[in-house]
Structures are given as structure tokens and as C-alpha cells.
Design an enzyme around this catalytic site. Structure first.
Site: not given
Ligand code: PGA
Length: 247
Positions: A9-11, A94, A96, A164, A170, A210, A231-232
Site C-alpha cells: 500500500n503505497w499510500k 483503510h 486512514e 490492521e 506506521g 509495521s 505500507g512503509g
Molecule cells: P505500515 O502501513 O506498514 O506502514 O504500518 C500498513 C498499512 O497502512 O496498510
């Protein structure tokens, strides 16, 4: 055997040229992966990513969509817009989006239904807050999120679920493999309640929050975690490739 998936997930990261280089560099690692690979990219990268990923085993997804096909919804993107350029997957709900863009269980449900009606494969995200986890409310919260998101949906064959925990996204605080696996078992038993044991045993459920090259192998060694939403650590080819190798 349940399907295994590692999804990035590149956000709100990566420009089209960066997306194209990433996919080209990932390709040799992706070829040998023992799981399905999906990159959920920003809208502006979709077309370039799809072209670059043609003839590879890397699938491309979006990170959100509106439930309507068209209309006066400034700034939104519809399911048929995604479908017409051959997007296959779409992240729905998601945390966010729930937190910063006022998505609710109700809009998540509308989006899941609409995605399925347009032959898109939703990756449905659920998760509890730190406060809910500290009060041991996660099982009830997650089970409710699943029931609301899937209300009125007959078949979940094309749905992937991602657990999640919000406090792990994050933050560098990964859930222990036991906690993540236990909560995913709760998700599976909720699916069993709704669709029966066979469906529950076959639904692919990912962990997200994470995930890194250092912890991926341990998470994947559990009974019920079928992969990861990353994500990251999905923004660097070498890091993401190492996570693929952990499967
Ligand atoms: P993260 O994000 O791996 O940076 O914690 C995961 C996500 O939000 O899908």
C-alpha cells in the site's frame, strides 16, 4: 490451500516514473515469489503501473473508490473508471480513510458491494484502536466491522480481508504474531458464522501494521495469517523483495 498474498500500500507516495522503475526492478524477485503480489498505488500511477506490470505476475490495485458510477462527486473516482483501465484490486475501508476522510461502516459496505458489482476485488480493512485493544474490546469491534462491511453480500469469494490494528500502522509497533493470529481467527470465525466453515477456511486474511523484512517470516509462520498488507516497507524494492522471500 488458501491463497497467499503480499500487497503493498503505497499510500500518497511515488510519482509515475518512480512507480515504473519500482515495478521493473521488482519483476525478477516477483517471478520467484510463492504468493500473489499486488501493488496498491495512487490514482495517478495506476495507468503507468498497469502498463509496466503487463506480462509480469505483479497485480495492480487502487487504494479507494466511490460507490457510484458517475455524478457530481468532485475529486472522486468511480469503480467503472478503475475497471476500464484493468485495475483488478481496490483497498476499501483503510483506517486512514476512516480516520481522516470520515468513512463509516456504512460507506465501506456500499463500496464493497459496488466493487464486487464491477468485478473489482476488494481488500477490506478492519482494525481496532489502541484504546479498544487496551480495554480488550478488539474481538467485538473487529467482528462488528466485518458484519457491517459484508451486510447483504452473498458471496465473498473475491474479497480479501486485511486485519490492521490501527496502533500498529506506521508506528513501528507490530502486533505479536500470537495477537495478530488470534484476532485473525476471530475474523475467520465471524466469516464462518456468516457464510459457513468452508468459506471461512478459504478466505485469505492478511495482517497489516509495521510489517518489515525483520518480522515478516515470523508472522507468516502462524496458522491463520495468509500474507501481509505492507505500507512503509513497500516503498523500497529491496525491502519489499525480502518480505516476498519470507513467504
Ligand atoms: P505500515 O502501513 O506498514 O506502514 O504500518 C500498513 C498499512 O497502512 O496498510
Amino acid at each position: 490451500m488458501r491463497k497467499k498474498i503480499i500487497a503493498g500500500n503505497w499510500k500518497m507516495n511515488m510519482l509515475p516514473n518512480e512507480a515504473m522503475s519500482f515495478i521493473t526492478e521488482l519483476e525478477p524477485y516477483a517471478k520467484n515469489a510463492k504468493c500473489e503480489i499486488i501493488l496498491c498505488v495512487p490514482y495517478t500511477d495506476l495507468f503507468y503501473s498497469l502498463l509496466t506490470a503487463q506480462n509480469t505476475n505483479i497485480k495492480i490495485g487502487a487504494q479507494n473508490m466511490h460507490w457510484e458510477e458517475s455524478g457530481a462527486y468532485t475529486g472522486e473516482v468511480s469503480p467503472n473508471m478503475l475497471k476500464c483501465i484493468n485495475v483488478e484490486y481496490v483497498i476499501i475501508g483503510h483506517s486512514e480513510r476512516r480516520q481522516y476522510f470520515a468513512e463509516t461502516d456504512e460507506t465501506v459496505n456500499k463500496k464493497i458491494k459496488s466493487a464486487l458489482n464491477h468485478s473489482l476485488k476488494p481488500i477490506l480493512c478492519v482494525g481496532e484502536t489502541l484504546e479498544q485493544r487496551e480495554n480488550n474490546m478488539q474481538d467485538a469491534i473487529i467482528s462488528n466491522q466485518i458484519k457491517s462491511a459484508l451486510k447483504g453480500i452473498e458471496s465473498i469469494e473475491n474479497i480479501t480481508i486485511a486485519y490492521e490494528p490501527i496502533w500498529a500502522i506506521g508506528t513501528g509497533k507490530v502486533a505479536t504474531k500470537e495477537d495478530a493470529n488470534n484476532t485473525i481467527k476471530i475474523i475467520r470465525s465471524t466469516v464462518k458464522e456468516l457464510y459457513g466453515d468452508n468459506v471461512a477456511q478459504n478466505v485469505c486474511i492478511l495482517y497489516g501494521g509495521s510489517v518489515k523484512k525483520e518480522n515478516a517470516k515470523e508472522l507468516f509462520s502462524t496458522s491463520d495469517i495468509d500474507g501481509a498488507l505492507v505500507g512503509g516497507a513497500s516503498l523500497k524494492v529491496d525491502e519489499f523483495a525480502k518480505i516476498l522471500e519470507s513467504m
